[in-house]
Design a protein around this motif. Structure first.
Motif, PDB file in Angstrom:
ATOM      1  N   GLU A  41      10.011   3.649 -18.256  1.00  0.00           N
ATOM      2  CA  GLU A  41       9.117   2.940 -17.350  1.00  0.00           C
ATOM      3  C   GLU A  41       9.859   2.700 -16.036  1.00  0.00           C
ATOM      4  O   GLU A  41      10.947   2.113 -16.025  1.00  0.00           O
ATOM      5  CB  GLU A  41       8.672   1.602 -17.944  1.00  0.00           C
ATOM      6  CG  GLU A  41       7.799   0.778 -17.007  1.00  0.00           C
ATOM      7  CD  GLU A  41       7.435  -0.581 -17.585  1.00  0.00           C
ATOM      8  OE1 GLU A  41       6.974  -1.449 -16.837  1.00  0.00           O
ATOM      9  OE2 GLU A  41       7.651  -0.772 -18.810  1.00  0.00           O
ATOM     10  N   LEU A  42       9.283   3.129 -14.928  1.00  0.00           N
ATOM     11  CA  LEU A  42       9.919   2.990 -13.625  1.00  0.00           C
ATOM     12  C   LEU A  42       9.039   2.127 -12.724  1.00  0.00           C
ATOM     13  O   LEU A  42       7.808   2.122 -12.859  1.00  0.00           O
ATOM     14  CB  LEU A  42      10.133   4.356 -12.960  1.00  0.00           C
ATOM     15  CG  LEU A  42      11.146   5.318 -13.595  1.00  0.00           C
ATOM     16  CD1 LEU A  42      10.493   6.098 -14.727  1.00  0.00           C
ATOM     17  CD2 LEU A  42      11.690   6.279 -12.567  1.00  0.00           C
ATOM     18  N   PRO A  94       0.816  -1.230   0.000  1.00  0.00           N
ATOM     19  CA  PRO A  94       0.000   0.000   0.000  1.00  0.00           C
ATOM     20  C   PRO A  94       0.843   1.271   0.000  1.00  0.00           C
ATOM     21  O   PRO A  94       0.425   2.290  -0.578  1.00  0.00           O
ATOM     22  CB  PRO A  94      -0.824  -0.116   1.292  1.00  0.00           C
ATOM     23  CG  PRO A  94      -0.085  -1.082   2.148  1.00  0.00           C
ATOM     24  CD  PRO A  94       0.568  -2.034   1.204  1.00  0.00           C
ATOM     25  N   MET A  95       2.035   1.234   0.611  1.00  0.00           N
ATOM     26  CA  MET A  95       2.895   2.409   0.615  1.00  0.00           C
ATOM     27  C   MET A  95       3.407   2.705  -0.788  1.00  0.00           C
ATOM     28  O   MET A  95       3.455   3.874  -1.213  1.00  0.00           O
ATOM     29  CB  MET A  95       4.062   2.206   1.588  1.00  0.00           C
ATOM     30  CG  MET A  95       3.642   2.116   3.045  1.00  0.00           C
ATOM     31  SD  MET A  95       4.992   1.653   4.134  1.00  0.00           S
ATOM     32  CE  MET A  95       6.067   3.043   3.964  1.00  0.00           C
ATOM     33  N   LYS A  96       3.778   1.664  -1.535  1.00  0.00           N
ATOM     34  CA  LYS A  96       4.245   1.868  -2.902  1.00  0.00           C
ATOM     35  C   LYS A  96       3.124   2.392  -3.795  1.00  0.00           C
ATOM     36  O   LYS A  96       3.348   3.252  -4.653  1.00  0.00           O
ATOM     37  CB  LYS A  96       4.818   0.562  -3.463  1.00  0.00           C
ATOM     38  CG  LYS A  96       6.131   0.140  -2.825  1.00  0.00           C
ATOM     39  CD  LYS A  96       6.769  -1.008  -3.557  1.00  0.00           C
ATOM     40  CE  LYS A  96       5.961  -2.278  -3.453  1.00  0.00           C
ATOM     41  NZ  LYS A  96       6.668  -3.422  -4.093  1.00  0.00           N
ATOM     42  N   MET A  97       1.928   1.882  -3.587  1.00  0.00           N
ATOM     43  CA  MET A  97       0.792   2.354  -4.365  1.00  0.00           C
ATOM     44  C   MET A  97       0.533   3.835  -4.102  1.00  0.00           C
ATOM     45  O   MET A  97       0.298   4.617  -5.032  1.00  0.00           O
ATOM     46  CB  MET A  97      -0.450   1.520  -4.022  1.00  0.00           C
ATOM     47  CG  MET A  97      -0.356   0.047  -4.413  1.00  0.00           C
ATOM     48  SD  MET A  97      -0.461  -0.223  -6.187  1.00  0.00           S
ATOM     49  CE  MET A  97      -2.181   0.207  -6.469  1.00  0.00           C
ATOM     50  N   ALA A 122       2.208   8.918 -16.462  1.00  0.00           N
ATOM     51  CA  ALA A 122       1.036   8.088 -16.182  1.00  0.00           C
ATOM     52  C   ALA A 122       1.512   6.913 -15.344  1.00  0.00           C
ATOM     53  O   ALA A 122       2.720   6.743 -15.106  1.00  0.00           O
ATOM     54  CB  ALA A 122       0.360   7.632 -17.467  1.00  0.00           C
ATOM     55  N   GLY A 123       0.583   6.127 -14.884  1.00  0.00           N
ATOM     56  CA  GLY A 123       0.976   5.009 -14.039  1.00  0.00           C
ATOM     57  C   GLY A 123      -0.069   3.927 -13.983  1.00  0.00           C
ATOM     58  O   GLY A 123      -1.245   4.131 -14.318  1.00  0.00           O
ATOM     59  N   GLU A 124       0.373   2.752 -13.557  1.00  0.00           N
ATOM     60  CA  GLU A 124      -0.506   1.610 -13.351  1.00  0.00           C
ATOM     61  C   GLU A 124       0.056   0.800 -12.189  1.00  0.00           C
ATOM     62  O   GLU A 124       1.122   0.195 -12.294  1.00  0.00           O
ATOM     63  CB  GLU A 124      -0.590   0.750 -14.611  1.00  0.00           C
ATOM     64  CG  GLU A 124      -1.497  -0.462 -14.454  1.00  0.00           C
ATOM     65  CD  GLU A 124      -1.505  -1.316 -15.709  1.00  0.00           C
ATOM     66  OE1 GLU A 124      -2.211  -2.331 -15.702  1.00  0.00           O
ATOM     67  OE2 GLU A 124      -0.802  -0.966 -16.668  1.00  0.00           O
ATOM     68  N   GLY A 125      -0.658   0.811 -11.065  1.00  0.00           N
ATOM     69  CA  GLY A 125      -0.149   0.135  -9.880  1.00  0.00           C
ATOM     70  C   GLY A 125       1.103   0.825  -9.375  1.00  0.00           C
ATOM     71  O   GLY A 125       1.102   2.025  -9.089  1.00  0.00           O
ATOM     72  N   LYS A 171       0.896   6.968  -6.881  1.00  0.00           N
ATOM     73  CA  LYS A 171      -0.210   7.863  -7.233  1.00  0.00           C
ATOM     74  C   LYS A 171       0.114   9.310  -6.866  1.00  0.00           C
ATOM     75  O   LYS A 171      -0.191  10.234  -7.641  1.00  0.00           O
ATOM     76  CB  LYS A 171      -1.480   7.415  -6.519  1.00  0.00           C
ATOM     77  CG  LYS A 171      -2.025   6.081  -7.013  1.00  0.00           C
ATOM     78  CD  LYS A 171      -3.285   5.695  -6.262  1.00  0.00           C
ATOM     79  CE  LYS A 171      -3.826   4.359  -6.775  1.00  0.00           C
ATOM     80  NZ  LYS A 171      -5.059   3.950  -6.048  1.00  0.00           N
ATOM     81  N   ALA A 172       0.740   9.517  -5.689  1.00  0.00           N
ATOM     82  CA  ALA A 172       1.059  10.883  -5.266  1.00  0.00           C
ATOM     83  C   ALA A 172       2.089  11.516  -6.195  1.00  0.00           C
ATOM     84  O   ALA A 172       1.969  12.695  -6.563  1.00  0.00           O
ATOM     85  CB  ALA A 172       1.566  10.871  -3.827  1.00  0.00           C
TER      86      ALA A 172
END
Length: 303
Positions: free
Chosen positions: A190-191, A157-160, A178-181, A164-165
């Protein structure tokens, strides 16, 4: 009267007798110490070699010093232990430690070995002295890396949240992101937000060093100390948010090689130092406010 003063002087400086110096306790302590050496070598080689265990030597040295200081004030309450409990506890802990060593589960092995050492310390000092030395005993547990299952459960959850932040913050500044997960896409790159960037390492290291600072400075003010402890997690998350932003910008402007080389590790060290200074600054700001509120409450109580 003079005779009584002279005769009482040796008893004042004499070391406590009883279970602390019994041959059985000394043999037990030596046996467990020899048993613990391979585990500590394993912990140092595996657990302290990465970023997640960099605080280990600091915690070990400061924790042993603090334990010695607490022991000097706890010798007066040394009492006989419950030997059946000692033997039963060691009969359970020692085989489990051997199993963990065979399977090379360093996290479990370290904690089991440490629990055995606490049982031996209890056999030498009794329960009352252990209670007085509770903080250094808890603090020293930070020398062992946390179990991977706990790390994975906490970091996801911390990585998620960090992903997003960071995406939201840079999107406001019109970056092509942009991002996904836990995957972040910026430009042609891509990181992946790894566990090291999630904040868990900073939380563990920052918690260990901050707890030592808080205990030494505010141990008599447990409510205020608890407030500072609760601030450790948001401070560590804020520092790692900045770290992720820096690494994303380095990747976008200078390439993946620049972000994953020396600057990657340097950013982690720098942001950890900033987070630690942040705890000190929060203490400098909040403590006068806390003292002012406590003074007003005391005045209102007596008026």
């Amino acid at each position: 009267m003079a005779t009584s003063i002279i005769s009482s002087e040796p008893s004042r400086n004499r070391a406590p007798s009883g279970p602390l110096w019994s041959p059985r306790a000394i043999v037990l302590a030596l046996a467990v110490a020899i048993f613990a050496i391979p585990t500590m070598i394993f912990v140092i080689r595996v657990g302290w070699s990465g970023e997640e265990g960099a605080h280990g030597p600091i915690v070990l040295s400061t924790g042993l010093w603090l334990l010695w200081q607490q022991w000097r004030s706890s010798r007066s309450v040394v009492q006989p232990p419950s030997w059946p409990f000692v033997w039963i506890a060691l009969a359970v802990l020692v085989p489990l430690t051997v199993f963990a060593r065979i399977t090379e589960i360093v996290e479990i092995e370290g904690y089991l070995m440490y629990a055995s050492l606490i049982v031996v310390m209890y056999s030498l000092t009794g329960l009352a002295a252990i209670k007085r030395m509770w903080f250094p005993l808890v603090y020293l547990a930070f020398i062992f890396p946390p179990p991977d299952t706990i790390v994975y459960a906490v970091t996801i959850p911390m990585k998620m949240w960090l992903s997003k932040a960071a995406i939201g913050a840079l999107a406001i500044m019109d970056y092509p992101i942009a991002g996904e997960g836990v995957r972040i896409y910026i430009g042609q790159y891509e990181l992946l937000v790894a566990a090291a960037c999630s904040g868990i390492n900073s939380i563990i290291s920052l918690s260990a060093i901050s707890l030592f600072y808080i205990y030494m400075r505010h141990q008599a003010e447990w409510r205020y100390a608890l407030l500072l402890v609760l601030l450790i997690v948001p401070v560590a998350l804020a520092a790692n948010f900045v770290r992720v932003i820096i690494l994303i910008l380095l990747t976008y402007h200078y390439g993946e090689a620049a972000a994953q080389g020396f600057l990657h590790n340097f950013a982690g060290i720098l942001l950890f130092a900033v987070a630690l200074v942040g705890i000190f600054l929060l203490d400098a700001i909040l403590h006068p406010i806390f003292e002012r509120l406590r003074t007003r409450r005391a005045r209102g109580f007596y008026e």
